[in-house]
Scaffold this active site. Structure first.
Site, PDB file in Angstrom:
ATOM      1  N   SER A 142       0.829  -1.215   0.000  1.00 45.73           N
ATOM      2  CA  SER A 142       0.000   0.000   0.000  1.00 45.73           C
ATOM      3  C   SER A 142       0.864   1.265   0.000  1.00 45.73           C
ATOM      4  CB  SER A 142      -0.973  -0.006   1.178  1.00 45.73           C
ATOM      5  OG  SER A 142      -0.312   0.206   2.404  1.00 45.73           O
TER       6      SER A 142
ATOM      7  N   ARG B 144      22.714 -14.835   3.941  1.00 42.63           N
ATOM      8  CA  ARG B 144      22.296 -13.440   3.826  1.00 42.63           C
ATOM      9  C   ARG B 144      23.173 -12.697   2.822  1.00 42.63           C
ATOM     10  NH1 ARG B 144      21.437 -10.253   9.109  1.00 42.63           N
ATOM     11  NH2 ARG B 144      19.595 -11.516   8.956  1.00 42.63           N
TER      12      ARG B 144
ATOM     13  N   MET C 218      10.595  -6.861   4.426  1.00 37.90           N
ATOM     14  CA  MET C 218      10.685  -7.547   5.719  1.00 37.90           C
ATOM     15  C   MET C 218      11.929  -8.412   5.862  1.00 37.90           C
ATOM     16  SD  MET C 218       8.105  -6.297   7.184  1.00 37.90           S
ATOM     17  CE  MET C 218       7.816  -7.298   8.637  1.00 37.90           C
ATOM     18  N   ARG C 219      13.043  -7.989   5.292  1.00 31.59           N
ATOM     19  CA  ARG C 219      14.305  -8.700   5.511  1.00 31.59           C
ATOM     20  C   ARG C 219      15.300  -7.744   6.133  1.00 31.59           C
ATOM     21  NH1 ARG C 219      13.671 -13.796   5.670  1.00 31.59           N
ATOM     22  NH2 ARG C 219      15.899 -14.164   5.332  1.00 31.59           N
TER      23      ARG C 219
ATOM     24  N   ASN D 143      13.477   4.183   4.633  1.00 31.02           N
ATOM     25  CA  ASN D 143      12.497   3.208   5.111  1.00 31.02           C
ATOM     26  C   ASN D 143      11.360   3.957   5.802  1.00 31.02           C
ATOM     27  OD1 ASN D 143      11.464   0.600   5.854  1.00 31.02           O
ATOM     28  ND2 ASN D 143      12.238   0.945   7.928  1.00 31.02           N
TER      29      ASN D 143
ATOM     30  N   HIS E 267       8.734   3.237   8.998  1.00 32.75           N
ATOM     31  CA  HIS E 267       8.530   2.333  10.129  1.00 32.75           C
ATOM     32  C   HIS E 267       7.268   2.765  10.870  1.00 32.75           C
ATOM     33  CE1 HIS E 267       9.645  -0.483  13.268  1.00 32.75           C
ATOM     34  NE2 HIS E 267       9.283   0.423  14.141  1.00 32.75           N
TER      35      HIS E 267
ATOM     36  N   THR F  60      20.456   2.768   8.298  1.00 32.32           N
ATOM     37  CA  THR F  60      21.844   2.596   8.722  1.00 32.32           C
ATOM     38  C   THR F  60      21.978   1.154   9.228  1.00 32.32           C
ATOM     39  OG1 THR F  60      21.285   3.404  10.923  1.00 32.32           O
ATOM     40  CG2 THR F  60      22.148   5.028   9.356  1.00 32.32           C
TER      41      THR F  60
ATOM     42  N   ASP G  82      16.322   0.119  12.352  1.00 29.74           N
ATOM     43  CA  ASP G  82      15.343   1.132  12.782  1.00 29.74           C
ATOM     44  C   ASP G  82      15.968   2.250  13.627  1.00 29.74           C
ATOM     45  OD1 ASP G  82      13.376  -0.369  11.505  1.00 29.74           O
ATOM     46  OD2 ASP G  82      12.829  -1.462  13.313  1.00 29.74           O
TER      47      ASP G  82
HETATM   48  C1  GRF Z   1       3.822  -0.511   6.802  1.00 27.98           C
HETATM   49  O1  GRF Z   1       3.113  -0.386   7.993  1.00 27.98           O
HETATM   50  C2  GRF Z   1       5.218   0.000   6.942  1.00 27.98           C
HETATM   51  O2  GRF Z   1       5.331   1.044   7.842  1.00 27.98           O
HETATM   52  C3  GRF Z   1       5.949  -1.219   7.466  1.00 27.98           C
HETATM   53  O3  GRF Z   1       5.373  -2.307   6.812  1.00 27.98           O
HETATM   54  C4  GRF Z   1       4.038  -1.978   6.429  1.00 27.98           C
HETATM   55  C5  GRF Z   1       3.961  -2.204   4.962  1.00 27.98           C
HETATM   56  O4  GRF Z   1       2.672  -2.033   4.467  1.00 27.98           O
HETATM   57  N1  GRF Z   1       7.369  -1.089   7.259  1.00 27.98           N
HETATM   58  P1  GRF Z   1       2.435  -1.965   2.906  1.00 27.98           P
HETATM   59  O5  GRF Z   1       3.002  -3.243   2.301  1.00 27.98           O
HETATM   60  O6  GRF Z   1       3.119  -0.751   2.377  1.00 27.98           O
HETATM   61  O7  GRF Z   1       0.952  -1.903   2.741  1.00 27.98           O
END
Ligand code: GRF
Length: 213
Positions: free
Chosen positions: A17, A63, A88-89, A105, A107, A139, A143
């Protein structure tokens, strides 16, 4: 950023999204990379006629090997900015250093509170009254990079994890395109952990989504 036309490569793992918000804002997304073949962000890219690559982490023995393949997929599109949007890595230090200053990024918390996963549940459990999201440079410490922009939302008495997540996500979709645009326009200067954004308006309080001016 350089004087060349800006080019963004977006990395996703899930529904995408935030990728959608970047595309809807007309930002120059030239390519999308996912580590998950089923990521919704891939279909979204296709709908916007943006090419994509899958670099499936499960197919790599380490990795380092994954990060190298990921860097190759990114570099093939010569980006000025690499944007993590629900990727998510955890990325290794050499990868992060390769893109220093051009890797950002988003967060879903007000960093440095609630690094890592399950931020909305943890915000509820901690009883905080304010929550939100953060756009930051990446970095090597997860986070913890310099904060470019944050948006704040209230935590309401009857919030659940889902209602709070939805309220934060709405702000993510406003904040991320604005912050990415600032980076592309060369208005962002990093001074240690502080980031200065030329010409941006930051309201003193309230729904602190900075004006995209
Ligand atoms: C979001 O909440 C973002 O802040 C986090 O992962 C989620 C990703 O959502 N890092 P989307 O895939 O962009 O909908």
């Amino acid at each position: 950023m350089t004087d060349a036309a800006p080019r963004i490569v977006v990395l996703v793992s899930g529904r995408g999204s935030n990728l959608g918000a970047l595309l809807d804002a007309g930002l120059p997304v030239v390519h999308v990379v996912s580590n998950r073949p089923q990521a919704g962000g891939l279909a979204l890219a296709a709908r916007h006629a943006v090419t994509s690559t899958v670099v499936d982490h499960a197919a790599f023995p380490s990795r380092e090997a994954f990060d190298s393949a990921l860097a190759a997929a990114i570099d093939a599109h010569a980006p000025t900015l690499v944007v993590l949007a629900g990727f998510m890595r955890v990325l290794g230090d050499p990868f992060v250093q390769r893109y220093a200053g051009r890797l950002v990024n988003i967060h879903p918390s007000l960093l440095p509170a609630f690094t890592g996963l399950h931020t909305h549940r943890r915000a509820l459990d901690a009883g905080v009254r304010l929550h939100g999201c953060t756009v930051h440079f990446v970095t090597p410490t997860l986070d913890h990079g310099p904060v470019i922009a944050q948006a704040v939302v209230p935590v309401l008495p009857d919030d659940t994890e889902d209602t709070l997540a939805a309220r934060v996500l709405e702000q993510e979709h406003r904040l991320y395109p604005a912050a990415v645009r600032w980076c592309l326009e060369g208005r962002v200067r990093v001074d240690g952990l502080r980031v200065h954004v030329r010409g941006a308006e930051f309201p003193a309080f309230g729904r602190c989504v900075p004006s995209p001016a």
